[in-house]
Design an enzyme around this catalytic site. Structure first.
Site, PDB file in Angstrom:
ATOM      1  NE  ARG A  41      -6.080 -12.650   4.832  1.00  0.00           N
ATOM      2  CZ  ARG A  41      -6.771 -11.607   5.029  1.00  0.00           C
ATOM      3  NH1 ARG A  41      -6.799 -10.624   4.162  1.00  0.00           N
ATOM      4  NH2 ARG A  41      -7.963 -11.559   6.064  1.00  0.00           N
ATOM      5  NE  ARG A  51      -2.373  -5.818   7.323  1.00  0.00           N
ATOM      6  CZ  ARG A  51      -3.611  -6.267   6.772  1.00  0.00           C
ATOM      7  NH1 ARG A  51      -4.148  -7.242   7.402  1.00  0.00           N
ATOM      8  NH2 ARG A  51      -4.074  -5.860   5.558  1.00  0.00           N
ATOM      9  CG  PHE A 106     -13.418   1.240   7.084  1.00  0.00           C
ATOM     10  CD1 PHE A 106     -12.881   0.514   5.880  1.00  0.00           C
ATOM     11  CD2 PHE A 106     -14.110   0.376   7.930  1.00  0.00           C
ATOM     12  CE1 PHE A 106     -13.156  -0.744   5.767  1.00  0.00           C
ATOM     13  CE2 PHE A 106     -14.290  -0.910   7.658  1.00  0.00           C
ATOM     14  CZ  PHE A 106     -13.876  -1.416   6.420  1.00  0.00           C
ATOM     15  CE  LYS A 126      -4.031  -2.240   2.427  1.00  0.00           C
ATOM     16  NZ  LYS A 126      -4.879  -2.321   3.274  1.00  0.00           N
ATOM     17  CG  ASN A 139      -3.667  -2.281   7.025  1.00  0.00           C
ATOM     18  OD1 ASN A 139      -3.647  -1.700   6.012  1.00  0.00           O
ATOM     19  ND2 ASN A 139      -4.782  -2.979   7.371  1.00  0.00           N
ATOM     20  CB  THR A 152      -7.560  -6.242   9.856  1.00  0.00           C
ATOM     21  OG1 THR A 152      -8.001  -7.340   8.855  1.00  0.00           O
ATOM     22  CG2 THR A 152      -7.869  -4.930   9.146  1.00  0.00           C
ATOM     23  CD  GLU A 182      -8.562  -8.938  -3.647  1.00  0.00           C
ATOM     24  OE1 GLU A 182      -7.616  -9.418  -3.235  1.00  0.00           O
ATOM     25  OE2 GLU A 182      -9.569  -8.789  -2.966  1.00  0.00           O
ATOM     26  CE1 TYR A 184      -9.407  -3.182   0.354  1.00  0.00           C
ATOM     27  CE2 TYR A 184      -8.499  -1.211  -0.788  1.00  0.00           C
ATOM     28  CZ  TYR A 184      -8.485  -2.281   0.028  1.00  0.00           C
ATOM     29  OH  TYR A 184      -7.011  -2.472   0.514  1.00  0.00           O
ATOM     30  CG  HIS A 242      -5.159  -6.199  -0.280  1.00  0.00           C
ATOM     31  ND1 HIS A 242      -6.102  -6.470   0.432  1.00  0.00           N
ATOM     32  CD2 HIS A 242      -5.126  -7.096  -1.518  1.00  0.00           C
ATOM     33  CE1 HIS A 242      -7.013  -7.294  -0.321  1.00  0.00           C
ATOM     34  NE2 HIS A 242      -6.263  -7.865  -1.320  1.00  0.00           N
TER      35      HIS A 242
HETATM   36  P1  IDP Z   1      -7.503  -7.138   5.594  1.00  0.00           P
HETATM   37  O1  IDP Z   1      -6.954  -6.018   4.778  1.00  0.00           O
HETATM   38  O2  IDP Z   1      -6.889  -7.624   6.856  1.00  0.00           O
HETATM   39  O3  IDP Z   1      -8.211  -8.311   4.678  1.00  0.00           O
HETATM   40  P2  IDP Z   1     -10.325  -6.064   5.748  1.00  0.00           P
HETATM   41  O4  IDP Z   1     -11.289  -6.451   6.794  1.00  0.00           O
HETATM   42  O5  IDP Z   1     -10.702  -6.838   4.505  1.00  0.00           O
HETATM   43  O6  IDP Z   1      -8.998  -6.350   6.127  1.00  0.00           O
HETATM   44  O7  IDP Z   1     -10.287  -4.544   5.471  1.00  0.00           O
HETATM   45  C1  IDP Z   1      -9.697  -4.039   4.135  1.00  0.00           C
HETATM   46  C2  IDP Z   1      -9.057  -2.936   4.602  1.00  0.00           C
HETATM   47  O8  IDP Z   1      -9.785  -1.796   4.913  1.00  0.00           O
HETATM   48  C3  IDP Z   1      -7.860  -3.013   5.634  1.00  0.00           C
HETATM   49  O9  IDP Z   1      -6.788  -3.728   5.550  1.00  0.00           O
HETATM   50  C4  IDP Z   1      -7.751  -1.629   6.269  1.00  0.00           C
HETATM   51  O10 IDP Z   1      -6.890  -1.003   5.376  1.00  0.00           O
HETATM   52  C5  IDP Z   1      -9.192  -1.237   5.867  1.00  0.00           C
HETATM   53  N1  IDP Z   1      -9.801  -0.965   7.197  1.00  0.00           N
HETATM   54  C6  IDP Z   1     -10.644  -2.113   7.800  1.00  0.00           C
HETATM   55  N2  IDP Z   1     -11.250  -1.881   8.832  1.00  0.00           N
HETATM   56  C7  IDP Z   1     -11.139  -0.768   9.098  1.00  0.00           C
HETATM   57  C8  IDP Z   1     -11.516   0.343  10.239  1.00  0.00           C
HETATM   58  O11 IDP Z   1     -12.084  -0.081  11.083  1.00  0.00           O
HETATM   59  N3  IDP Z   1     -10.824   1.646   9.905  1.00  0.00           N
HETATM   60  C9  IDP Z   1      -9.982   1.913   8.945  1.00  0.00           C
HETATM   61  N4  IDP Z   1      -9.753   1.161   7.891  1.00  0.00           N
HETATM   62  C10 IDP Z   1     -10.161  -0.063   7.957  1.00  0.00           C
HETATM   63 MG    MG Z   2      -9.859  -8.258   3.032  1.00  0.00          MG
END
Ligand code: IDP
Ligand code: MG
Length: 149
Positions: free
Chosen positions: A85, A102, A57, A9, A112, A91, A126, A49, A115
């Site tokens: 993963r 992370r 968010f 990212k 974070n 996350t 994707e 997304y 992805h």
């Molecule tokens: P992942 O990246 O671990 O698969 P997901 O739940 O798929 O997590 O969420 C996608 C991305 O959205 C996260 O990597 C993060 O950048 C963002 N994200 C997820 N939850 C939040 C939140 O509560 N606040 C801000 N950003 C979030």
């Molecule tokens: Mg995800």
């Protein structure tokens, strides 16, 4: 054999951590099959997304992912999704175990670093946003028999 989609990212690029993180991915033994440096467009971000469209968010997530260049990659190997993963970590970086990407480099869920697709099905979807089939490179790493029995 699975294919996994990975996106380093904008914070990874801005912080100069690209090499550090690619090194960890390479070290797993998973085979690199595609890689490019690109700025994610609004259209790509919305496709990527789409599943989070209704989340609070979502607008900041799209803004974040389109805000600076990224590095997109495809890796291949047995259990590529689960393995990737696992090295990426939870996350929210505060919950991510030390030793994960992370866990070692992040503190904020909105920054974070990386992805990685959460299933083979989503990886296929994707990969299709970021790459054409012609961009998948077919090759045999010389180390392969020492990585996969
Ligand atoms: P992942 O990246 O671990 O698969 P997901 O739940 O798929 O997590 O969420 C996608 C991305 O959205 C996260 O990597 C993060 O950048 C963002 N994200 C997820 N939850 C939040 C939140 O509560 N606040 C801000 N950003 C979030
Ligand atoms: Mg995800």
């Amino acid at each position: 054999m699975e294919r996994e989609f990975i996106l380093l990212k904008p914070d990874t690029v801005q912080r100069g951590l690209v090499g550090e993180i690619i090194k960890r991915i390479e070290n797993t033994g998973l085979k690199l099959v595609a890689m490019k440096f690109l700025q994610v467009t609004q259209d790509m971000a919305e496709k990527h997304y789409a599943v989070h469209k209704e989340r609070p968010f979502y607008p900041s997530l799209v803004k974040y992912i389109t805000s600076a260049p990224t590095v997109a990659m495809v890796v291949e190997g047995p259990n590529a999704v689960a393995k990737t993963r696992n090295i990426v970590g939870a996350t929210h970086p505060k919950d991510a175990t030390p030793g994960t990407i992370r866990g070692d480099f992040g503190i904020d869920i909105g920054r974070n670093l990386i992805h990685a697709s959460d299933s083979v099905e989503n990886a296929t979807y994707e990969i299709g946003i970021y790459f054409t089939e012609e961009e998948m490179v077919s090759w045999d790493p010389i180390r392969q028999p020492w990585v996969v029995e």
